[in-house]
Design a protein around this motif. Structure first.
Motif, PDB file in Angstrom:
ATOM      1  N   ILE A 132      -2.530  -5.180  -1.544  1.00 57.02           N
ATOM      2  CA  ILE A 132      -1.266  -4.855  -2.153  1.00 57.02           C
ATOM      3  C   ILE A 132      -1.352  -3.199  -2.458  1.00 57.02           C
ATOM      4  N   CYS A 133      -2.740  -2.981  -2.784  1.00 56.03           N
ATOM      5  CA  CYS A 133      -2.784  -1.594  -3.614  1.00 56.03           C
ATOM      6  C   CYS A 133      -2.997  -0.590  -2.244  1.00 56.03           C
ATOM      7  N   VAL A 134      -3.673  -1.143  -1.387  1.00 54.56           N
ATOM      8  CA  VAL A 134      -4.343  -0.304  -0.283  1.00 54.56           C
ATOM      9  C   VAL A 134      -3.318  -0.229   1.019  1.00 54.56           C
ATOM     10  N   LEU A 135      -2.630  -1.151   1.099  1.00 57.25           N
ATOM     11  CA  LEU A 135      -1.675  -1.489   2.175  1.00 57.25           C
ATOM     12  C   LEU A 135      -0.197  -1.218   1.977  1.00 57.25           C
ATOM     13  N   GLY A 136      -0.011  -1.259   0.512  1.00 60.01           N
ATOM     14  CA  GLY A 136       1.632  -1.097   0.304  1.00 60.01           C
ATOM     15  C   GLY A 136       2.322  -2.421   0.663  1.00 60.01           C
ATOM     16  N   VAL A 137       1.987  -3.401   0.657  1.00 61.86           N
ATOM     17  CA  VAL A 137       2.593  -4.764   1.150  1.00 61.86           C
ATOM     18  C   VAL A 137       3.067  -5.637   0.103  1.00 61.86           C
ATOM     19  N   SER A 138       4.144  -5.960   0.065  1.00 63.39           N
ATOM     20  CA  SER A 138       4.912  -7.006  -0.970  1.00 63.39           C
ATOM     21  C   SER A 138       4.484  -8.423  -0.730  1.00 63.39           C
ATOM     22  N   LEU A 139       4.411  -9.081  -1.718  1.00 63.24           N
ATOM     23  CA  LEU A 139       3.941 -10.812  -1.425  1.00 63.24           C
ATOM     24  C   LEU A 139       4.905 -11.343  -0.508  1.00 63.24           C
ATOM     25  N   ARG A 140       6.097 -10.977  -0.292  1.00 64.27           N
ATOM     26  CA  ARG A 140       6.744 -11.712   0.836  1.00 64.27           C
ATOM     27  C   ARG A 140       6.370 -11.253   2.092  1.00 64.27           C
ATOM     28  N   GLU A 141       5.722 -10.185   2.221  1.00 69.88           N
ATOM     29  CA  GLU A 141       5.081  -9.584   3.560  1.00 69.88           C
ATOM     30  C   GLU A 141       3.700 -10.258   3.719  1.00 69.88           C
ATOM     31  N   PHE A 142       3.025 -10.789   2.975  1.00 64.73           N
ATOM     32  CA  PHE A 142       1.759 -11.274   3.077  1.00 64.73           C
ATOM     33  C   PHE A 142       1.673 -12.249   4.307  1.00 64.73           C
ATOM     34  N   PRO A 143       2.370 -13.279   4.617  1.00 65.05           N
ATOM     35  CA  PRO A 143       2.517 -13.905   5.767  1.00 65.05           C
ATOM     36  C   PRO A 143       2.159 -13.346   6.845  1.00 65.05           C
ATOM     37  N   GLN A 144       2.389 -12.017   7.000  1.00 58.82           N
ATOM     38  CA  GLN A 144       2.208 -10.944   8.125  1.00 58.82           C
ATOM     39  C   GLN A 144       0.660 -10.299   8.010  1.00 58.82           C
ATOM     40  N   VAL A 145       0.036 -10.437   7.252  1.00 60.43           N
ATOM     41  CA  VAL A 145      -1.321  -9.975   7.183  1.00 60.43           C
ATOM     42  C   VAL A 145      -2.374 -10.992   7.460  1.00 60.43           C
ATOM     43  N   THR A 146      -2.365 -11.087   8.990  1.00 52.91           N
ATOM     44  CA  THR A 146      -2.973 -12.112   9.462  1.00 52.91           C
ATOM     45  C   THR A 146      -4.422 -11.731   9.949  1.00 52.91           C
ATOM     46  N   VAL A 147      -5.326 -12.729  10.288  1.00 54.80           N
ATOM     47  CA  VAL A 147      -6.629 -12.464  10.614  1.00 54.80           C
ATOM     48  C   VAL A 147      -6.432 -11.373  11.993  1.00 54.80           C
ATOM     49  N   GLY A 148      -5.626 -11.779  12.874  1.00 51.76           N
ATOM     50  CA  GLY A 148      -5.589 -10.931  13.906  1.00 51.76           C
ATOM     51  C   GLY A 148      -5.021  -9.345  13.522  1.00 51.76           C
ATOM     52  N   PHE A 149      -4.372  -9.284  12.685  1.00 54.03           N
ATOM     53  CA  PHE A 149      -3.591  -7.882  12.052  1.00 54.03           C
ATOM     54  C   PHE A 149      -4.763  -7.328  11.664  1.00 54.03           C
ATOM     55  N   ILE A 150      -5.662  -7.635  10.888  1.00 47.93           N
ATOM     56  CA  ILE A 150      -6.905  -7.142  10.082  1.00 47.93           C
ATOM     57  C   ILE A 150      -7.879  -6.839  11.481  1.00 47.93           C
ATOM     58  N   LYS A 151      -7.839  -7.648  12.291  1.00 44.90           N
ATOM     59  CA  LYS A 151      -8.790  -7.334  13.363  1.00 44.90           C
ATOM     60  C   LYS A 151      -8.700  -6.168  14.198  1.00 44.90           C
ATOM     61  N   LYS A 152      -7.447  -6.193  14.511  1.00 41.54           N
ATOM     62  CA  LYS A 152      -6.580  -4.975  15.266  1.00 41.54           C
ATOM     63  C   LYS A 152      -6.868  -3.703  14.397  1.00 41.54           C
ATOM     64  N   GLY A 153      -6.711  -3.849  13.147  1.00 39.81           N
ATOM     65  CA  GLY A 153      -6.769  -2.527  12.421  1.00 39.81           C
ATOM     66  C   GLY A 153      -5.205  -1.662  12.261  1.00 39.81           C
ATOM     67  N   ARG A 154      -4.640  -2.237  12.741  1.00 40.67           N
ATOM     68  CA  ARG A 154      -3.298  -1.762  12.779  1.00 40.67           C
ATOM     69  C   ARG A 154      -1.997  -2.504  13.192  1.00 40.67           C
ATOM     70  N   GLY A 155      -0.837  -2.120  12.813  1.00 45.08           N
ATOM     71  CA  GLY A 155       0.224  -3.158  13.279  1.00 45.08           C
ATOM     72  C   GLY A 155       1.277  -2.749  12.358  1.00 45.08           C
ATOM     73  N   GLU A 156       2.557  -3.583  12.570  1.00 49.20           N
ATOM     74  CA  GLU A 156       3.814  -3.226  12.184  1.00 49.20           C
ATOM     75  C   GLU A 156       4.114  -4.422  11.049  1.00 49.20           C
ATOM     76  N   ILE A 157       4.524  -4.078  10.074  1.00 52.52           N
ATOM     77  CA  ILE A 157       5.154  -4.960   8.960  1.00 52.52           C
ATOM     78  C   ILE A 157       6.767  -4.933   9.048  1.00 52.52           C
ATOM     79  N   THR A 158       7.231  -6.026   9.132  1.00 50.95           N
ATOM     80  CA  THR A 158       8.785  -6.096   9.401  1.00 50.95           C
ATOM     81  C   THR A 158       9.345  -6.766   8.037  1.00 50.95           C
ATOM     82  N   THR A 159      10.327  -6.182   7.592  1.00 54.24           N
ATOM     83  CA  THR A 159      10.983  -6.684   6.338  1.00 54.24           C
ATOM     84  C   THR A 159      12.416  -6.460   6.699  1.00 54.24           C
ATOM     85  N   GLY A 160      13.464  -7.535   6.981  1.00 50.15           N
ATOM     86  CA  GLY A 160      14.733  -7.233   7.123  1.00 50.15           C
ATOM     87  C   GLY A 160      14.683  -6.219   8.587  1.00 50.15           C
TER      88      GLY A 160
END
Length: 268
Positions: A132-160
């Motif tokens: 949360i503190c490093v990436l600035g994601v909220s709890l409802r965005e956590f499902p988007q923090v996947t193994v693939g996302f972290i392996k890639k090292g970058r990506g998009e977080i969509t909220t609405g």
């Protein structure tokens, strides 16, 4: 009572009581909008539980979209509905301005929470807080923090309709991949509840507050919203520092130009 169904029929019954009590049409319309907003947030399930209003309160604070006054107005209306439904003990207090000011988490306090989690061997909450503190994601965005996302090292977080591009710092990337390896997490969301499914806000808050005594941090500061607040303040400070460095570089560039071609320094 373990749950209350927030149905259209229940909402209409509550509003009818308000009409009979002499509330103005514009007040009734406002009450309806607020109740329907809560119902929409609950979808696909429209059931209220004892902790639901507290969760909605924290969600609205964390999103930082609504003013404190607006959030308090919403809470007041839902409290009235709970009273109507016979569950006054489910009501929550409104947000005090002093409470907002006091719930600012410093970086030192954040580090102490991490240290406490490490000392108490609470690995999941350690990495939840850090993510949360490093990436600035909220709890409802956590499902988007996947193994693939972290392996890639970058990506998009969509909220609405909001889409944010996020780069995962290499240090956090290595830590999270090691965490996944230790816990047999090969794909999908990295952080899930003990019995599967999405993380429950109340469970995360409870886990954070268990660290407070050891960390010497006030319980009201141990929330996901306070962690995001620290992230946002850090980003703002970084942007201000970058702007200052750019300005200083630009001034040096202009000084160099003046040495070569300033009007006052021209050869006569």
């Amino acid at each position: 009572m373990e749950e209350i169904r927030l149905t259209v029929e229940n909402i209409n019954a509550f509003l009818q009581k308000k009409i009979e009590a002499g509330n103005k049409p514009e007040t009734i319309a406002e009450y309806r909008r607020i109740l329907l907003a809560l119902r929409k947030w609950l979808l696909p399930d429209t059931t209220l539980h004892k902790e639901t209003l507290q969760q909605w309160k924290e969600y609205m604070q964390e999103e930082k979209v609504l003013a404190v006054r607006t959030i308090n107005r919403r809470l007041t209306v839902i409290n009235q509905f709970l009273n109507f439904a016979g569950e006054r003990n489910w009501q929550v207090s409104c947000i005090r301005l002093e409470e907002v000011e006091k719930s600012v988490l410093s970086r030192g306090e954040y580090i102490r929470l991490l240290q406490a989690a490490r000392q108490m061997n609470k690995e999941q909450i350690y990495f939840i807080m850090k993510t949360i503190c490093v990436l600035g994601v909220s709890l409802r965005e956590f499902p988007q923090v996947t193994v693939g996302f972290i392996k890639k090292g970058r990506g998009e977080i969509t909220t609405g309709e909001n889409v944010r591009k996020i780069v995962v710092p290499s240090g956090l990337q290595k830590e999270l991949l090691a965490y996944c390896a230790r816990n047999g997490i090969r794909q999908g969301s990295i952080f899930v509840a003990q019995r599967g499914g999405e993380l429950h806000r109340v469970a995360v808050n409870t886990s954070m507050k268990q660290l407070c005594q050891s960390a010497g941090v006030k319980p009201e500061k141990a929330t996901p919203s306070c962690l995001r607040g620290l992230y946002e303040r850090t980003q703002q400070e970084l942007q201000e520092n970058i702007s200052m460095l750019l300005l200083q570089y630009y001034e040096k560039l202009l000084e160099a130009d003046d040495v070569m071609a300033a009007w006052e320094g021209r050869d006569l």
